[in-house]
Write an enzyme that holds these catalytic residues in place. Structure first.
Site, PDB file in Angstrom:
ATOM      1  CB  SER A 158      -8.139  -5.033  -0.967  1.00 31.57           C
ATOM      2  OG  SER A 158      -8.614  -3.714  -1.036  1.00 31.57           O
ATOM      3  CB  ILE A 159      -3.791  -8.340   1.137  1.00 32.69           C
ATOM      4  CG1 ILE A 159      -3.022  -7.776  -0.066  1.00 32.69           C
ATOM      5  CG2 ILE A 159      -3.292  -9.745   1.478  1.00 32.69           C
ATOM      6  CD1 ILE A 159      -1.547  -7.600   0.179  1.00 32.69           C
ATOM      7  CB  ILE A 160      -6.048  -9.288   5.410  1.00 36.03           C
ATOM      8  CG1 ILE A 160      -5.006 -10.353   5.032  1.00 36.03           C
ATOM      9  CG2 ILE A 160      -6.839  -9.751   6.619  1.00 36.03           C
ATOM     10  CD1 ILE A 160      -3.990 -10.626   6.120  1.00 36.03           C
ATOM     11  N   GLY A 200       1.767  -2.915   4.595  1.00 36.70           N
ATOM     12  CA  GLY A 200       2.436  -4.153   4.957  1.00 36.70           C
ATOM     13  C   GLY A 200       1.483  -5.157   5.568  1.00 36.70           C
ATOM     14  CB  CYS A 239      -0.907   0.016   1.231  1.00 30.71           C
ATOM     15  SG  CYS A 239      -2.017  -1.411   1.361  1.00 30.71           S
ATOM     16  CG  ASP A 271      -3.035  -7.429   8.259  1.00 29.63           C
ATOM     17  OD1 ASP A 271      -3.802  -6.909   7.431  1.00 29.63           O
ATOM     18  OD2 ASP A 271      -1.805  -7.496   8.082  1.00 29.63           O
TER      19      ASP A 271
END
Length: 462
Positions: free
Chosen positions: A52-54, A76, A2, A100
């Protein structure tokens, strides 16, 4: 990854158009969403571009704590975040997202600046604390995620990339001393090529209040001395098993994502090991992306393809030509924001672009293994010269000759080749020997020095 921006303004607010320009300059880091927050008095600002990952549905940033006076942006991942969430929720923190990233905010609310000791991951985080009228910006222990800062006209700016600081109004000026040092592989971790712009060093955090900035170390590597090593009674088998367990745990933690995880793959031990461990934890083939060069001296496709077949992964070759490298050089340089001495960084940029075009957001890599496992030739040379108990002079010479022959393609970059620049006598006096890595840097410097005009050397104060 990000992108993030933070501002602590001393007098007047930052114009909205500058904040928008700063975020636009790093939108490539987080194309999924861009947003920003400012305090009621316009003195504290945070901006974020999200990948966007989690927490895909509700994890947008900037984040705000339950009381509404502490805010954060994060680039991160935090590993083991689920256990942290459970612990902080039990202590009374009310989480607003599934991301997270919010655990950093929860930990800061509880521990203040000591929250960093409770985090495991690769991250840059900026926290705006309205209660204390301060800005805190921290970087992970190994500096995997970038974080830069500048103080200009009393305002403090932090960002993921230098170009965002320039968009905020920090002047673009050349740092001649840092440029000279970079050309000789001697730039320190806190310097950039831009005057007045610094990097937050790995394992450090910046605390800004009333226009003043202080950088503090919260973690550093502890190197064991010979006595500590001699006292280690573990067998080779125990050491190998222990390392494998730690590596497997690190790989498993990085598989936690709400999107597909892929892998870079070369013919090296590092990426092969990471891919093999990751594949054991998944019931689907991992897409493994490999750069394919036309020159057999550099191409590792055969080894990579065999590894993918052995692990049950899906092999994805990415052909790269010399013309491709030349054409992508300006783009790679723009992203790197530092000097690029060879085609490796450009090739990795092309590999990353291919992964992006395939719709992948998260990818494993073996970067860093050579540094911590003595994989580079200078480390192995030092082992033979200075720590090879029981090795005869003839055997040492033979091993060093084999080492040089096996690394012909990196001669001059990873092995010393040529006359060293002056100054190694100081190292010899202080350490009792000259590390091979410094010898490599010194020979590179010896080749670079004639390219500089005498007045340029004087401007660098060297």
């Amino acid at each position: 990854m990000c992108g993030l921006v933070g501002v602590l303004s001393a007098r007047a607010s930052v114009p909205p158009e500058r904040m928008r320009a700063a975020l636009e300059s790093i939108r490539h880091r987080g194309p999924d969403r861009t947003d920003w927050w400012r305090s009621d008095d316009d003195r504290l600002l945070l901006g974020h571009t999200r990948l966007s990952i989690i927490g895909l549905v509700n994890g947008d940033q900037p984040l705000t704590g339950p009381r509404g006076d502490v805010h954060a942006v994060v680039n991160g991942e935090f590993y083991g975040y689920r256990a942290i969430r459970e612990e902080q929720a039990a202590a009374g923190y009310r989480f607003r997202t599934d991301s997270d990233s919010e655990v950093a905010l929860a930990l800061y609310e509880r521990y203040g600046a000591d929250f960093l000791h409770h985090l495991r991951g690769e991250f840059a985080v900026v926290i705006a604390d309205e209660r204390r009228r301060c800005l805190l910006a921290a970087r992970d222990r190994f500096g995997i995620k970038p974080l830069y800062y500048a103080v200009h006209d009393g305002d403090v700016f932090v960002a993921s990339e230098v170009k965002a600081l320039l968009a905020l109004g920090v002047p673009a000026r050349w740092d001649h001393e840092a440029f000279f040092a970079e050309c000789h592989s001697a730039r320190t971790a806190d310097r950039t090529l831009f005057a007045g712009i610094r990097a937050v060093p790995p394992g450090c955090f910046l605390l800004a209040r009333d226009g003043h900035v202080a950088v503090h170390t919260y973690w550093d590597i502890e190197f064991p001395d010979r006595a500590a090593l001699a006292a280690d009674r573990r067998s080779d088998r125990e050491i190998v098993d222990g390392f494998r367990a730690v590596l497997d745990d690190a790989v498993r933690e990085r598989l936690v994502a709400d999107v597909e995880v892929a892998s870079y793959l070369s013919g090296g031990i590092d990426s092969c090991a990471v891919l093999g461990l990751a594949q054991r934890h998944l019931d689907r083939p991992i897409r493994a992306f490999t750069i394919e060069f036309g020159d057999a001296q550099y191409d590792e496709r055969l080894l990579a393809e065999r590894t993918a077949a052995f692990t049950g992964s899906a092999f994805v070759p990415v052909p790269v030509t010399q013309a491709d490298i030349a054409g992508a050089f300006p783009d790679a340089l723009w992203h790197a924001e530092t000097l690029v001495f060879n085609g490796h960084g450009v090739a990795k940029f092309l590999l990353s672009r291919a992964v992006h075009d395939a719709g992948i957001k998260v990818v494993f890599t073996g970067e860093g293994a050579d540094e911590v496992l003595a994989g580079y030739p200078p480390f192995r040379r030092d082992l033979v010269l200075h720590n090879a108990d029981g090795l005869s002079a003839e055997q040492a010479t033979l091993v060093l000759d084999q080492l040089a022959e096996a690394n012909r393609s990196s001669r001059g970059l990873l092995t010393a080749d040529g006359e060293a620049a002056p100054g190694l006598d100081v190292v010899q006096t202080r350490l009792g020997y000259v590390p091979s890595s410094l010898l490599v840097f010194a020979t590179l410097a010896g080749k670079m020095l004639p390219l500089f005009e005498p007045d340029e050397i004087g401007r660098a104060h060297v």
